[in-house]
Motif scaffolding. Structure first.
Motif, PDB file in Angstrom:
ATOM      1  N   ALA A 137      66.328  45.090  -1.725  1.00 33.80           N
ATOM      2  CA  ALA A 137      65.405  44.047  -2.221  1.00 33.80           C
ATOM      3  C   ALA A 137      66.218  42.431  -1.558  1.00 33.80           C
ATOM      4  O   ALA A 137      66.007  41.529  -1.294  1.00 33.80           O
ATOM      5  N   ALA A 138      67.634  42.924  -2.165  1.00 29.84           N
ATOM      6  CA  ALA A 138      68.200  41.785  -2.422  1.00 29.84           C
ATOM      7  C   ALA A 138      68.851  41.257  -0.663  1.00 29.84           C
ATOM      8  O   ALA A 138      68.286  39.922  -0.422  1.00 29.84           O
ATOM      9  N   GLN A 139      69.276  41.575  -0.511  1.00 26.60           N
ATOM     10  CA  GLN A 139      69.776  41.923   1.419  1.00 26.60           C
ATOM     11  C   GLN A 139      68.158  41.130   2.273  1.00 26.60           C
ATOM     12  O   GLN A 139      68.270  40.138   2.713  1.00 26.60           O
ATOM     13  N   THR A 140      66.923  41.566   1.949  1.00 28.59           N
ATOM     14  CA  THR A 140      65.705  42.039   2.882  1.00 28.59           C
ATOM     15  C   THR A 140      65.610  40.850   2.501  1.00 28.59           C
ATOM     16  O   THR A 140      64.526  39.280   3.910  1.00 28.59           O
ATOM     17  N   VAL A 141      65.525  40.203   1.131  1.00 24.07           N
ATOM     18  CA  VAL A 141      65.313  38.522   0.446  1.00 24.07           C
ATOM     19  C   VAL A 141      66.313  37.428   1.497  1.00 24.07           C
ATOM     20  O   VAL A 141      65.611  36.598   1.488  1.00 24.07           O
ATOM     21  N   LEU A 147      65.627  33.376   8.090  1.00 19.88           N
ATOM     22  CA  LEU A 147      65.000  33.078   9.053  1.00 19.88           C
ATOM     23  C   LEU A 147      64.069  32.518   8.918  1.00 19.88           C
ATOM     24  O   LEU A 147      63.664  31.737   9.945  1.00 19.88           O
ATOM     25  N   GLY A 148      63.703  32.888   7.686  1.00 17.72           N
ATOM     26  CA  GLY A 148      62.061  31.626   7.368  1.00 17.72           C
ATOM     27  C   GLY A 148      62.486  30.234   7.353  1.00 17.72           C
ATOM     28  O   GLY A 148      62.319  29.304   7.798  1.00 17.72           O
ATOM     29  N   VAL A 181      59.999  36.345   7.820  1.00 20.38           N
ATOM     30  CA  VAL A 181      59.998  36.667   6.104  1.00 20.38           C
ATOM     31  C   VAL A 181      58.939  38.411   6.526  1.00 20.38           C
ATOM     32  O   VAL A 181      58.199  38.562   5.322  1.00 20.38           O
ATOM     33  N   VAL A 182      57.404  38.345   7.124  1.00 21.99           N
ATOM     34  CA  VAL A 182      56.346  39.491   7.476  1.00 21.99           C
ATOM     35  C   VAL A 182      57.555  40.841   6.435  1.00 21.99           C
ATOM     36  O   VAL A 182      57.140  41.387   6.426  1.00 21.99           O
TER      37      VAL A 182
END
Length: 308
Positions: A137-141, A147-148, A181-182
């Motif tokens: 989750a940390a890296q994904t967020v 990117l957003g 973001v998706v």
């Protein structure tokens, strides 16, 4: 694996192309490509299965690869911001601080959990551990937000695109931001579902994950490459205008130009600027007036200099 190989090949070719195209310029985007390429290449299954046992067989390659992707996404945001003129000190500081924070969380979470032996499906095998959820989750967020933010910056700069290539590149980065973001939402939901035991939801979100992950990487990579190519095209156009202005100013300089003894320069814009000054100084010292067509030539040269 086929998708990973295709992405790896494209990123390697793109890395070489950017290092050539950005020779003598800021190479932030080229290094971003290099980081992305390293991330994807190390995740090609046969290479991963060969490399990870050399580092202990506990998926160290996974954490290294993920950290490279986090670094690459941060440099992507900063590189695009510089490319479109949106770089600010506060943005650079925010990227650096958030990157270090995410790096600490990711490495700590990886060390805390008991990673399985070498596997190319790390999160599927380790995702039932809460530490693995934090790890992912940390890296994904971070990736999703970076990117957003890149996409938002590009949306705000669409009107300033100087070439069609620039415009397409900006839109590709916007699409990459949407995919990012998706993907962030999908991965976080998958990880939470996995840790609470809802494997059906985890598997159901496999398709969106498989689409958004390469989609985000390829859109961001193509957008970066197109921005660099667009800037190259725009610079060549400016150089041609400057060279044309230099040639058109030749007769005026022969008639009115004074020799200000400037040092030699290979930069066309510098030479044009000096020639304009020498003509202007000569006209003033001779106390003559230029004809209408001569003033037009001088005005065109000044306009070409402004675009340079």
């Amino acid at each position: 694996m086929i998708v990973a190989v295709v992405m790896a090949v494209l990123l390697i070719v793109g890395t070489i192309a950017l290092f050539v195209l950005q020779r003598g310029q800021d190479r932030t985007l080229a290094f971003t490509f290099l980081l992305f390429a390293a991330t994807i290449v190390t995740n090609v299954d046969p290479l991963y299965r060969w490399l990870d046992p050399l580092l202990g067989g506990r998926n160290v390659v996974t954490v290294v690869s993920d950290c490279l992707m986090v670094a690459g996404t941060g440099t992507l945001l900063w590189g695009v911001a510089k490319a479109v003129g949106a770089a600010r000190p506060w943005l650079r500081n925010a990227i650096a601080v958030s990157f270090v924070a995410v790096l600490v969380v990711v490495v700590t979470a990886f060390v805390v959990l008991d990673p399985p032996a070498t596997t190319t499906t790390f999160m599927l095998d380790a995702g039932s551990h809460p530490a693995a959820t934090v790890y992912a989750a940390a890296q994904t967020v971070y990736l999703g937000l970076a990117l957003g933010a890149t996409g938002i910056i590009c949306v705000l700069r669409l009107r300033e695109a100087r070439t069609t290539t620039d415009l397409v590149g900006l839109w590709a980065l916007v699409l990459g931001g949407v995919f990012g973001v998706v993907r962030m939402v999908v991965v976080v939901v998958m990880d939470v579902a996995h840790v609470v035991g809802d494997l059906e939801l985890t598997h159901a979100l496999g398709l969106p994950y498989d689409v958004t992950t390469p989609g985000a990487v390829l859109c961001a990579a193509s957008g970066m490459l197109l921005l660099v190519i667009g800037h190259r095209i725009s610079r060549r156009r400016r150089d041609r205008r400057v060279e044309q202005a230099l040639r058109r100013l030749g007769p005026l300089h022969e008639r009115f130009g004074v020799d200000n003894a400037y040092p030699a320069s290979d930069d066309p814009a510098t030479r044009l600027s000096r020639r304009i000054v020498e003509i202007t100084d000569g006209v003033r010292s001779a106390r003559v007036s230029l004809r209408e067509d001569e003033r037009a030539v001088l005005a065109e040269a000044e306009a070409a200099l402004e675009t340079a």
